[in-house]
Scaffold this motif. Structure first.
Motif, PDB file in Angstrom:
ATOM      1  N   GLN A 270      63.868  36.366  63.720  1.00 36.67           N
ATOM      2  CA  GLN A 270      64.322  37.057  62.784  1.00 36.67           C
ATOM      3  C   GLN A 270      63.286  37.895  61.154  1.00 36.67           C
ATOM      4  OE1 GLN A 270      66.653  34.982  59.427  1.00 36.67           O
ATOM      5  NE2 GLN A 270      67.499  36.188  58.143  1.00 36.67           N
ATOM      6  N   VAL A 271      62.541  36.931  61.185  1.00 35.20           N
ATOM      7  CA  VAL A 271      61.410  37.349  60.571  1.00 35.20           C
ATOM      8  C   VAL A 271      60.717  38.555  61.347  1.00 35.20           C
ATOM      9  CG1 VAL A 271      58.765  36.625  59.778  1.00 35.20           C
ATOM     10  CG2 VAL A 271      60.521  35.163  59.099  1.00 35.20           C
ATOM     11  N   ALA A 272      60.281  38.840  62.675  1.00 30.14           N
ATOM     12  CA  ALA A 272      59.872  39.368  63.314  1.00 30.14           C
ATOM     13  C   ALA A 272      60.627  40.806  62.950  1.00 30.14           C
ATOM     14  CB  ALA A 272      59.629  39.359  64.521  1.00 30.14           C
ATOM     15  N   ALA A 273      62.116  40.569  63.080  1.00 28.51           N
ATOM     16  CA  ALA A 273      62.937  41.698  63.613  1.00 28.51           C
ATOM     17  C   ALA A 273      63.095  42.447  62.236  1.00 28.51           C
ATOM     18  CB  ALA A 273      64.291  41.224  63.407  1.00 28.51           C
ATOM     19  N   LEU A 274      63.260  42.049  61.634  1.00 28.86           N
ATOM     20  CA  LEU A 274      63.560  41.907  60.183  1.00 28.86           C
ATOM     21  C   LEU A 274      61.935  42.946  59.234  1.00 28.86           C
ATOM     22  CD1 LEU A 274      65.830  39.617  57.627  1.00 28.86           C
ATOM     23  CD2 LEU A 274      66.271  42.144  58.905  1.00 28.86           C
ATOM     24  N   ALA A 275      60.759  42.329  59.401  1.00 28.67           N
ATOM     25  CA  ALA A 275      59.421  42.781  59.887  1.00 28.67           C
ATOM     26  C   ALA A 275      59.419  44.549  60.142  1.00 28.67           C
ATOM     27  CB  ALA A 275      58.197  42.094  59.479  1.00 28.67           C
ATOM     28  N   GLU A 276      59.704  44.402  61.276  1.00 29.57           N
ATOM     29  CA  GLU A 276      60.057  45.782  61.978  1.00 29.57           C
ATOM     30  C   GLU A 276      60.851  46.115  61.382  1.00 29.57           C
ATOM     31  OE1 GLU A 276      60.443  47.260  66.573  1.00 29.57           O
ATOM     32  OE2 GLU A 276      60.541  45.577  66.399  1.00 29.57           O
ATOM     33  N   ASN A 277      61.407  46.166  60.843  1.00 29.37           N
ATOM     34  CA  ASN A 277      62.243  46.970  60.625  1.00 29.37           C
ATOM     35  C   ASN A 277      61.832  47.818  58.990  1.00 29.37           C
ATOM     36  OD1 ASN A 277      64.154  46.815  62.476  1.00 29.37           O
ATOM     37  ND2 ASN A 277      65.944  45.909  60.833  1.00 29.37           N
ATOM     38  N   ASP A 278      61.234  46.199  58.098  1.00 29.08           N
ATOM     39  CA  ASP A 278      60.254  47.200  57.190  1.00 29.08           C
ATOM     40  C   ASP A 278      59.782  48.610  57.090  1.00 29.08           C
ATOM     41  OD1 ASP A 278      62.415  45.378  55.680  1.00 29.08           O
ATOM     42  OD2 ASP A 278      60.441  43.597  55.151  1.00 29.08           O
ATOM     43  N   MET A 279      58.915  47.972  58.036  1.00 32.87           N
ATOM     44  CA  MET A 279      57.326  48.622  58.620  1.00 32.87           C
ATOM     45  C   MET A 279      57.844  50.169  58.753  1.00 32.87           C
ATOM     46  SD  MET A 279      54.649  46.970  60.323  1.00 32.87           S
ATOM     47  CE  MET A 279      55.991  46.361  61.666  1.00 32.87           C
ATOM     48  N   LYS A 280      58.864  50.731  59.160  1.00 33.25           N
ATOM     49  CA  LYS A 280      59.362  51.616  59.794  1.00 33.25           C
ATOM     50  C   LYS A 280      60.034  52.628  58.159  1.00 33.25           C
ATOM     51  CE  LYS A 280      60.716  50.376  64.816  1.00 33.25           C
ATOM     52  NZ  LYS A 280      61.475  50.890  65.488  1.00 33.25           N
ATOM     53  N   ALA A 281      61.104  51.575  57.670  1.00 29.58           N
ATOM     54  CA  ALA A 281      61.367  51.880  56.118  1.00 29.58           C
ATOM     55  C   ALA A 281      60.615  52.546  55.498  1.00 29.58           C
ATOM     56  CB  ALA A 281      62.431  50.569  56.030  1.00 29.58           C
ATOM     57  N   VAL A 282      59.471  51.343  55.045  1.00 30.61           N
ATOM     58  CA  VAL A 282      57.987  52.486  54.589  1.00 30.61           C
ATOM     59  C   VAL A 282      57.693  53.416  54.599  1.00 30.61           C
ATOM     60  CG1 VAL A 282      55.953  51.331  53.627  1.00 30.61           C
ATOM     61  CG2 VAL A 282      57.913  49.926  53.337  1.00 30.61           C
ATOM     62  N   GLU A 283      57.244  53.128  56.008  1.00 30.22           N
ATOM     63  CA  GLU A 283      56.405  54.766  56.390  1.00 30.22           C
ATOM     64  C   GLU A 283      58.021  56.357  56.657  1.00 30.22           C
ATOM     65  OE1 GLU A 283      55.926  53.538  60.445  1.00 30.22           O
ATOM     66  OE2 GLU A 283      54.672  52.521  60.107  1.00 30.22           O
ATOM     67  N   ALA A 284      58.907  55.607  57.253  1.00 26.85           N
ATOM     68  CA  ALA A 284      59.867  56.173  56.488  1.00 26.85           C
ATOM     69  C   ALA A 284      60.296  57.203  54.932  1.00 26.85           C
ATOM     70  CB  ALA A 284      61.220  56.379  56.782  1.00 26.85           C
ATOM     71  N   ALA A 285      60.169  55.824  54.202  1.00 28.99           N
ATOM     72  CA  ALA A 285      59.993  56.160  52.694  1.00 28.99           C
ATOM     73  C   ALA A 285      59.415  57.307  52.317  1.00 28.99           C
ATOM     74  CB  ALA A 285      60.392  55.225  52.092  1.00 28.99           C
ATOM     75  N   LYS A 286      57.890  56.298  52.949  1.00 22.41           N
ATOM     76  CA  LYS A 286      57.061  57.125  51.920  1.00 22.41           C
ATOM     77  C   LYS A 286      56.727  58.726  53.018  1.00 22.41           C
ATOM     78  CE  LYS A 286      53.353  53.437  51.782  1.00 22.41           C
ATOM     79  NZ  LYS A 286      52.543  52.561  51.998  1.00 22.41           N
ATOM     80  N   ALA A 287      57.324  58.784  53.789  1.00 20.81           N
ATOM     81  CA  ALA A 287      57.156  60.657  54.347  1.00 20.81           C
ATOM     82  C   ALA A 287      58.072  61.144  53.464  1.00 20.81           C
ATOM     83  CB  ALA A 287      57.413  60.144  55.757  1.00 20.81           C
ATOM     84  N   GLY A 288      59.838  60.239  52.999  1.00 17.60           N
ATOM     85  CA  GLY A 288      60.088  61.048  52.521  1.00 17.60           C
ATOM     86  C   GLY A 288      59.546  61.762  51.270  1.00 17.60           C
ATOM     87  N   GLY A 289      58.585  61.571  50.553  1.00 15.08           N
ATOM     88  CA  GLY A 289      58.136  62.277  49.914  1.00 15.08           C
ATOM     89  C   GLY A 289      58.943  61.779  48.520  1.00 15.08           C
ATOM     90  N   LYS A 290      59.801  61.041  48.823  1.00 18.10           N
ATOM     91  CA  LYS A 290      60.810  60.660  47.181  1.00 18.10           C
ATOM     92  C   LYS A 290      60.768  59.392  46.748  1.00 18.10           C
ATOM     93  CE  LYS A 290      64.592  63.530  49.354  1.00 18.10           C
ATOM     94  NZ  LYS A 290      65.908  63.427  49.776  1.00 18.10           N
TER      95      LYS A 290
END
Length: 340
Positions: A270-290
């Motif tokens: 669970q920790v590994a799956a959600l941590a991976e999701n978090d990293m992807k979400a952070v990258e996507a959020a930063k890339a979106g610039g919002k």
């Protein structure tokens, strides 16, 4: 998601099935989760239930129900004792009203900076034994702990340290979490999770203690609160997987071991799956610039922990069990160099 990864993912936490040839169902248990159907945590928990059947060669089957299916989220402990449920997957802090010790061990705000620190405390620091000492009088047996990980923090306004919490209207759960934020100068507001988005959008609150970054992102919270703090500085809930003590006592030792091993493996998955999701979400959020992601420096995190530990001590005075939790927790943190 863990469940969506299919049979390979289930096998990863199931390990080798015991009594391989035994497919007859010997034990059937009904568990209720504190998460709703479709929530990332619930989907992962369903994967755990599937892994139990796989690991035990079909001898143990766990039916996992979403929150509120049979009883309210804070009534599962009583329902297990009464035989209405066989077990639950839930945040232990929901039972702090019965004993403040449950709130302190479930979420000693500011204590843990990584899930493994908490897992080590539970497995080798006396935490598991203490949980059973507290739970067994209520008719439950603690199998093991999991967590979604260190939660991110949602905010409409930029937050760069503890001083920025002063006057902040923040949604926080009742009990120790609210107590710590109040001590830090914030103005805690008690709201259910279902009202967080609307309350942020309408300005009822400025910030929220809610969940991990990827879940916050998926639920649109950053659209109305574009200044998250990640990694979080505050909350990492202990989610207990517990079962009726009578049902546990009736299990043969090999199945008890299988259940304990399944929970330990699930926690890591669970920790590994959600941590991976978090990293992807952070990258996507930063890339979106919002959105603007803030990562508090170590000295600000230390300030918050100092405030939190002062509140732990107050909780310790409220019950004999709370004192036991406080003494064991602080002793462990000091021994491991995690607390001055």
């Amino acid at each position: 998601m863990f469940r969506k990864l299919g049979t390979l993912a289930v096998a990863a936490i199931a390990g080798t099935a015991i009594a391989t040839g035994a497919l007859a169902q010997d034990f059937s248990f009904k568990f209720q989760s504190s998460d709703p159907a479709g929530n990332p945590n619930f989907i992962l928990q369903q994967g755990w239930a599937e892994s139990v059947k796989e690991k035990t060669g079909g001898r143990v089957v766990v039916e996992l129900l979403p929150v509120e299916s049979i009883v309210a989220h804070n009534e599962t402990q009583d329902a297990i004792a009464a035989g209405i449920l066989d077990g639950h997957v839930t945040d232990t802090s929901y039972f702090a009203g019965k004993d403040p010790a449950f709130g302190l061990i479930a979420n000693p705000v500011g204590a843990w900076s990584a899930p493994q620190e908490m897992f080590d405390f539970m497995s080798s620091g006396g935490g598991k034994e203490l949980m059973n000492e507290m739970l067994e009088p209520y008719g439950l047996h603690f199998i093991g702990a999991t967590t979604p990980g260190l939660e991110a923090f949602v905010s409409k306004v930029p937050l760069n340290g503890v001083d920025d919490l002063k006057g902040l209207k923040v949604r926080a759960p009742e009990g120790l979490v609210q107590q710590v934020f109040a001590a830090a100068g914030a103005a805690p507001v008690n709201l259910p999770g279902s009202e967080v988005f609307t309350s942020l959008d309408k300005g009822v609150i400025d910030a929220a203690d809610y969940s991990v970054f990827s879940t916050n992102q998926a639920q649109g919270l950053h659209d109305v609160a574009p200044n998250p703090v990640y990694p979080g500085f505050h909350s990492m809930p202990l989610v207990e997987i517990s079962i009726s003590k009578a049902k546990w006592d009736a299990l043969p030792d090999d199945l008890k071991t299988a259940l304990e091993e399944s929970v330990a493996a699930f926690a890591q998955a669970q920790v590994a799956a959600l941590a991976e999701n978090d990293m992807k979400a952070v990258e996507a959020a930063k890339a979106g610039g919002k959105i603007t992601v803030s990562d508090w420096p170590a000295e600000e995190r230390a300030k918050f922990r100092t405030i939190a530990t002062g509140e732990w001590a107050k909780v310790a005075d409220r019950s004999e069990n709370a004192r036991k939790v406080y003494d064991m927790l602080t002793g462990y943190l000091k021994e491991k160099g995690l607390m001055q």
